[in-house]
Every structure is written in C-alpha cells, then in structure tokens.
Design a protein around this motif. Structure first.
Motif, PDB file in Angstrom:
ATOM      1  N   ALA A   1      85.729 -12.429 -32.767  1.00 21.44           N
ATOM      2  CA  ALA A   1      84.605 -11.842 -33.503  1.00 21.44           C
ATOM      3  C   ALA A   1      83.243 -12.255 -32.957  1.00 21.44           C
ATOM      4  CB  ALA A   1      84.697 -12.225 -34.981  1.00 21.44           C
ATOM      5  N   VAL A   2      83.201 -13.329 -32.187  1.00 23.48           N
ATOM      6  CA  VAL A   2      81.923 -13.796 -31.643  1.00 23.48           C
ATOM      7  C   VAL A   2      81.475 -12.854 -30.522  1.00 23.48           C
ATOM      8  CG1 VAL A   2      80.741 -15.692 -30.476  1.00 23.48           C
ATOM      9  CG2 VAL A   2      82.491 -16.186 -32.211  1.00 23.48           C
ATOM     10  N   PRO A   3      80.288 -12.238 -30.611  1.00 24.14           N
ATOM     11  CA  PRO A   3      79.844 -11.305 -29.561  1.00 24.14           C
ATOM     12  C   PRO A   3      79.749 -11.975 -28.191  1.00 24.14           C
ATOM     13  CG  PRO A   3      78.489 -11.078 -31.527  1.00 24.14           C
ATOM     14  CD  PRO A   3      79.338 -12.305 -31.732  1.00 24.14           C
ATOM     15  N   ARG A   4      80.217 -11.253 -27.173  1.00 24.39           N
ATOM     16  CA  ARG A   4      80.228 -11.768 -25.803  1.00 24.39           C
ATOM     17  C   ARG A   4      79.497 -10.795 -24.875  1.00 24.39           C
ATOM     18  NH1 ARG A   4      82.232 -17.108 -25.430  1.00 24.39           N
ATOM     19  NH2 ARG A   4      83.865 -17.376 -27.006  1.00 24.39           N
ATOM     20  N   TRP A   5      78.284 -10.434 -25.247  1.00 26.56           N
ATOM     21  CA  TRP A   5      77.540  -9.465 -24.455  1.00 26.56           C
ATOM     22  C   TRP A   5      77.207  -9.988 -23.063  1.00 26.56           C
ATOM     23  CZ3 TRP A   5      77.955  -4.747 -25.696  1.00 26.56           C
ATOM     24  CH2 TRP A   5      78.018  -4.336 -27.031  1.00 26.56           C
ATOM     25  N   THR A   6      76.873 -11.261 -22.953  1.00 21.26           N
ATOM     26  CA  THR A   6      76.536 -11.812 -21.635  1.00 21.26           C
ATOM     27  C   THR A   6      77.716 -11.666 -20.682  1.00 21.26           C
ATOM     28  OG1 THR A   6      74.981 -13.394 -22.589  1.00 21.26           O
ATOM     29  CG2 THR A   6      75.822 -13.873 -20.387  1.00 21.26           C
ATOM     30  N   GLU A   7      78.907 -11.957 -21.169  1.00 25.18           N
ATOM     31  CA  GLU A   7      80.101 -11.834 -20.335  1.00 25.18           C
ATOM     32  C   GLU A   7      80.347 -10.380 -19.957  1.00 25.18           C
ATOM     33  OE1 GLU A   7      79.791 -13.662 -22.998  1.00 25.18           O
ATOM     34  OE2 GLU A   7      80.768 -15.623 -22.740  1.00 25.18           O
TER      35      GLU A   7
ATOM     36  N   THR B   1      93.036 -22.201 -29.651  1.00 26.61           N
ATOM     37  CA  THR B   1      93.041 -20.742 -29.751  1.00 26.61           C
ATOM     38  C   THR B   1      91.682 -20.157 -29.321  1.00 26.61           C
ATOM     39  OG1 THR B   1      92.440 -20.894 -32.099  1.00 26.61           O
ATOM     40  CG2 THR B   1      94.788 -20.653 -31.560  1.00 26.61           C
ATOM     41  N   SER B   2      90.959 -20.909 -28.511  1.00 24.08           N
ATOM     42  CA  SER B   2      89.656 -20.444 -28.044  1.00 24.08           C
ATOM     43  C   SER B   2      89.824 -19.315 -27.043  1.00 24.08           C
ATOM     44  CB  SER B   2      88.887 -21.590 -27.398  1.00 24.08           C
ATOM     45  OG  SER B   2      89.521 -21.991 -26.189  1.00 24.08           O
ATOM     46  N   ARG B   3      88.767 -18.557 -26.862  1.00 22.45           N
ATOM     47  CA  ARG B   3      88.765 -17.515 -25.846  1.00 22.45           C
ATOM     48  C   ARG B   3      88.958 -18.108 -24.459  1.00 22.45           C
ATOM     49  NH1 ARG B   3      89.994 -12.892 -26.210  1.00 22.45           N
ATOM     50  NH2 ARG B   3      91.615 -14.143 -27.138  1.00 22.45           N
TER      51      ARG B   3
ATOM     52  N   SER C   1      88.237  -1.746 -27.444  1.00 27.21           N
ATOM     53  CA  SER C   1      87.635  -3.075 -27.328  1.00 27.21           C
ATOM     54  C   SER C   1      86.135  -2.996 -27.502  1.00 27.21           C
ATOM     55  CB  SER C   1      87.947  -3.680 -25.956  1.00 27.21           C
ATOM     56  OG  SER C   1      87.352  -4.961 -25.817  1.00 27.21           O
ATOM     57  N   GLY C   2      85.567  -4.106 -27.951  1.00 22.30           N
ATOM     58  CA  GLY C   2      84.130  -4.281 -27.987  1.00 22.30           C
ATOM     59  C   GLY C   2      83.789  -5.652 -27.449  1.00 22.30           C
ATOM     60  N   ALA C   3      82.513  -5.990 -27.466  1.00 20.78           N
ATOM     61  CA  ALA C   3      82.102  -7.318 -27.007  1.00 20.78           C
ATOM     62  C   ALA C   3      82.478  -8.407 -27.993  1.00 20.78           C
ATOM     63  CB  ALA C   3      80.594  -7.335 -26.765  1.00 20.78           C
ATOM     64  N   GLY C   4      82.754  -8.016 -29.219  1.00 13.41           N
ATOM     65  CA  GLY C   4      83.146  -8.933 -30.288  1.00 13.41           C
ATOM     66  C   GLY C   4      83.222  -8.119 -31.554  1.00 13.41           C
TER      67      GLY C   4
ATOM     68  N   ALA D   1      90.921  -9.553 -21.459  1.00 13.78           N
ATOM     69  CA  ALA D   1      90.779  -8.992 -20.114  1.00 13.78           C
ATOM     70  C   ALA D   1      89.319  -8.959 -19.681  1.00 13.78           C
ATOM     71  CB  ALA D   1      91.386  -7.597 -20.072  1.00 13.78           C
ATOM     72  N   MET D   2      88.439  -8.548 -20.589  1.00 13.94           N
ATOM     73  CA  MET D   2      87.011  -8.533 -20.292  1.00 13.94           C
ATOM     74  C   MET D   2      86.517  -9.925 -19.927  1.00 13.94           C
ATOM     75  SD  MET D   2      83.888  -7.821 -22.961  1.00 13.94           S
ATOM     76  CE  MET D   2      84.110  -9.440 -23.724  1.00 13.94           C
ATOM     77  N   MET D   3      86.954 -10.931 -20.683  1.00 16.85           N
ATOM     78  CA  MET D   3      86.526 -12.308 -20.436  1.00 16.85           C
ATOM     79  C   MET D   3      87.065 -12.829 -19.103  1.00 16.85           C
ATOM     80  SD  MET D   3      84.701 -13.341 -23.115  1.00 16.85           S
ATOM     81  CE  MET D   3      84.886 -15.119 -23.213  1.00 16.85           C
ATOM     82  N   VAL D   4      88.293 -12.443 -18.747  1.00 16.88           N
ATOM     83  CA  VAL D   4      88.852 -12.836 -17.452  1.00 16.88           C
ATOM     84  C   VAL D   4      88.038 -12.222 -16.325  1.00 16.88           C
ATOM     85  CG1 VAL D   4      90.855 -12.658 -15.923  1.00 16.88           C
ATOM     86  CG2 VAL D   4      91.187 -13.172 -18.351  1.00 16.88           C
ATOM     87  N   ALA D   5      87.701 -10.935 -16.457  1.00 13.46           N
ATOM     88  CA  ALA D   5      86.923 -10.253 -15.419  1.00 13.46           C
ATOM     89  C   ALA D   5      85.547 -10.884 -15.248  1.00 13.46           C
ATOM     90  CB  ALA D   5      86.789  -8.778 -15.759  1.00 13.46           C
ATOM     91  N   ALA D   6      84.973 -11.379 -16.349  1.00 16.78           N
ATOM     92  CA  ALA D   6      83.668 -12.035 -16.273  1.00 16.78           C
ATOM     93  C   ALA D   6      83.781 -13.408 -15.624  1.00 16.78           C
ATOM     94  CB  ALA D   6      83.064 -12.159 -17.670  1.00 16.78           C
TER      95      ALA D   6
END
Length: 271
Positions: A198-204, A75-77, A127-130, A108-113
């Motif tokens: 919940a884990v912030p993904r600001w870099t992505e 169930t990981s991102r 949505s937020g970064a996490g 969707a944000m993670m796919v785009a990154a």
C-alpha cells in the motif's frame, strides 16, 4: 486454454532462512519469470506458461505463498525483491522478461527498479505504484481468517468459496493434510504483505527504464484516473485494457490475456 500439459521441474533457492520455491518449464528460449498475486501461487499461472511454449517460463511462489516458506519473518517489499533476484541469478545468465499480477506486479516493478540489468521487459497486470489501505487490508484478513478450515474435501471448499475463476484456482491449490485441506497462505502474512504494498512507490516506478506493458481490466480495482496517472509516470509504459474482465484477468479473460502477453513478449524477437 492450451490442450496439452507442460512438464515442470520444481526447484528452490534459500534466502536468509526462507525457502523460495518455483516451477521451471525448462524449455529452450528467452526466459519469462511470472509472479502471482496475493494469496495465489505459481500453479495458477501454469496455463499461461503452457501458452508460451516458445519461451522458458519460471513461475515463482513468492514468500508466504504456495510451496515457499509460509510464515517468513520479513514481509517487506525489499525481501520480496531479493527473493526474485535470487531466483533469476540462480537460473538465468542475463536478463528476463518479468511478468506480474497485482501484488506480484508490484514486486516485478520493484525488481525492475532495483535491478535493471536483470529485466529486459516488464508486464504489469492490474498494478499501481501502491494500492490499498490498512482498513481495507484488515478487512481482507478478517475474510481469510473466517474460512471454516479445514475443508473436508474440494466439494466442501467449493460450496463455501464459490466456483468463480479465482475460487477455482484457490481450490485447486489447497494443501492436503491429515485432517483436511488448507490454503497455502497465512492470513496474518497476507495482511502484512498488503500493508507493505500500500505504500506508494512512485520513485521506483519512475526509475524503471525497461519497456513496460501495463494491462488493466475493465472490471478491475483501479479507477480511470489511477490507470492514467500510473501509465503517464512510467518512462516507457504502454497501456492495454481488457474488456469484460476482473482483477484476475489472467483467469477470467485468458485468451485475450495470452494474446496481449505473447504479442508484447515477441516484439523484436527473432522468429
């Protein structure tokens, strides 16, 4: 809401033992891929798809949801991202407009990154970064586990869940089994998925180069500070807020949602 009913074909791709199911409008036009939120499914976005009749729309049941594998081991991102990439690569020769709500927006944000070559524009609703934390997520799991299953029928489900827009979407998508009606998700999988979100993904997020429309609801789950920071840290992000709407604005502020979505998707498109 659209007055006509669109015909969808249901197809699937396999991903390391997991089946990812999706609905395809099959229409001619640029492709829009839509990702639902936690504990939702593709079907809640059918009215949105029907209002985008000049696009081909693909509605994905993300892993753990809908008609996709209900209890995946992973169930990981990264697993959610890989699923969406597989669907896009199986169906489209090129890039798509990628739309998501809540957990689906985070995907969707993670796919785009991860795959900027596959995403030409991005729409993130609520949505937020996490967001969230383990305590809140555990409480959500307790709530989902408390449902008195199976529901005998949809009337019984409505008496327990209520008749709000989100509850109506849940009830419409209940799975009929011999002994009664069940939701198309597992509470334990929902908690695991929330913990990963919940884990912030600001870099992505800061790496996303596609034009991004960030949509928030006035009655959503994010503070004004959260909204401002998220938009500020995006490369090409623009913000629109929907008044008098909840976290599920695609359901309870449908007309405004479609107006915003259609305008953004049509930018720079031939008419």
């Amino acid at each position: 809401m659209p007055a006509w009913r669109m015909t969808f074909s249901r197809r699937s791709v396999q991903s390391e033992g997991v089946t990812i199911s999706y609905l395809d409008s099959g229409l001619v036009g640029s492709t829009v891929v839509i990702l639902h939120g936690l504990a939702g499914s593709a079907t809640e976005f059918i009215p949105t798809a029907e209002s985008l009749s000049d696009f081909r729309v693909i509605l994905v049941d993300q892993r753990g949801h809908g008609h996709s594998t209900r209890v995946p081991a992973d169930t990981s991102r990264a697993a959610f991202v890989a699923d969406v990439v597989r669907v896009i690569e199986a169906e489209v020769d090129g890039a798509v407009a990628l739309v998501g709500q809540s957990m689906g927006a985070h995907t969707a944000m993670m796919v785009a990154a991860a795959r900027p070559d596959l995403v030409e524009r991005l729409v993130l609703l609520e949505s937020g970064a996490g967001s969230g934390n383990p305590a809140e997520n555990a409480t959500m799991g307790d709530h989902l586990r408390s449902w008195p299953l199976p529901f005998v029928d949809k009337t019984t489900a409505r008496e327990y869940l209520g008749n709000g827009p989100l509850e109506q979407a849940w009830i419409a998508d209940l799975e009929p089994r011999h002994e009664g009606l069940y939701p198309r998700f597992d509470p334990e999988v929902m908690v695991q998925t929330l913990d990963a979100v919940a884990v912030p993904r600001w870099t992505e997020w800061e790496s996303v180069s596609a034009p991004a429309l960030v949509v928030y609801a006035s009655g959503g789950i994010f503070s004004e500070e959260d909204k401002a920071e998220f938009v500020r840290r995006g490369q090409r992000a623009q913000l629109i807020e929907i008044p008098d709407a909840s976290h599920d604005a695609h359901l309870d502020a449908f007309d405004r949602w479609i107006e915003i979505l259609h305008a953004f998707l049509r930018q720079d498109q031939p008419r």
